[in-house]
Design an enzyme around this catalytic site. Sequence first.
Site, mmCIF file in Angstrom:
data_model
loop_
_atom_site.group_PDB
_atom_site.id
_atom_site.type_symbol
_atom_site.label_atom_id
_atom_site.label_comp_id
_atom_site.label_asym_id
_atom_site.label_seq_id
_atom_site.Cartn_x
_atom_site.Cartn_y
_atom_site.Cartn_z
ATOM 1 N N HIS A 129 0.832 -1.205 0.000
ATOM 2 C CA HIS A 129 0.000 0.000 0.000
ATOM 3 C C HIS A 129 0.873 1.264 0.000
ATOM 4 C CE1 HIS A 129 0.897 1.088 4.170
ATOM 5 N NE2 HIS A 129 0.771 -0.203 4.466
ATOM 6 N N GLU B 120 -2.166 -6.821 7.858
ATOM 7 C CA GLU B 120 -0.800 -6.672 8.364
ATOM 8 C C GLU B 120 -0.627 -7.409 9.688
ATOM 9 O OE1 GLU B 120 2.206 -6.592 8.084
ATOM 10 O OE2 GLU B 120 2.834 -4.536 7.641
#
Length: 215
Positions: A26, A96
């Site tokens: 990202h 994550e």
Amino acid sequence: MSLSGAASPDLTAAGTPLPHLWLLRHGETEWSRDGNYTGLTDLPLTQNGEQQAVAAARHLEGVTFDTVLSSPLQRAVRTAQLAGFPEPHILPYAHEWDYGDNEGRSSALVRAENPGYLIWNDGVPNGETLAQVAGRADRVVSLVQAGCGTPADQDPASAPARNVLLVAHGHFLRVVAARWLELDPAQGRRFVLGTAAVCTLGWDKRTPAIVQWNL
């Protein structure tokens, strides 16, 4: 790092192309910019992060993706959208690392308190273990290497995948890379990965290999 000039695609014993897993981290968030651990906190991209995501699209031009997968966190979904994939398939387990008590804390501060600290060795207090992160990464690798590219509740034979894109997060993607290469997950420490960087995991003949990294 990238390689070119391969004579032919890598093939299975049956002569079909082996699947490739493309990784896109990202774009920048406030915490990634400031060096803070950002696990499950659902932060948006900064303006610079949005620009990074748009720019990442150039590394994906000309590739036909059978499936585009994304972490459920907005920084990953938005990156996928800005990179040209408006409706990525959300993979719930591609989030994550859960950093536990270190969430939102500066990595520099954590190391100042414990100069010998290294997340790959020491883990995180009250968060996920590296083995748990690796377990999630293994699910991604198994999914793609099975030639499926869609969730396991669908018939892999109905969804062969040559190229799969996964939009996710720094530590998680580094562990995915290590597991693709059949390495211990702690070896993810060796794969530096910038925000909005593009990588390709593929093959050298039938050996899992890095095709390009951190573009």
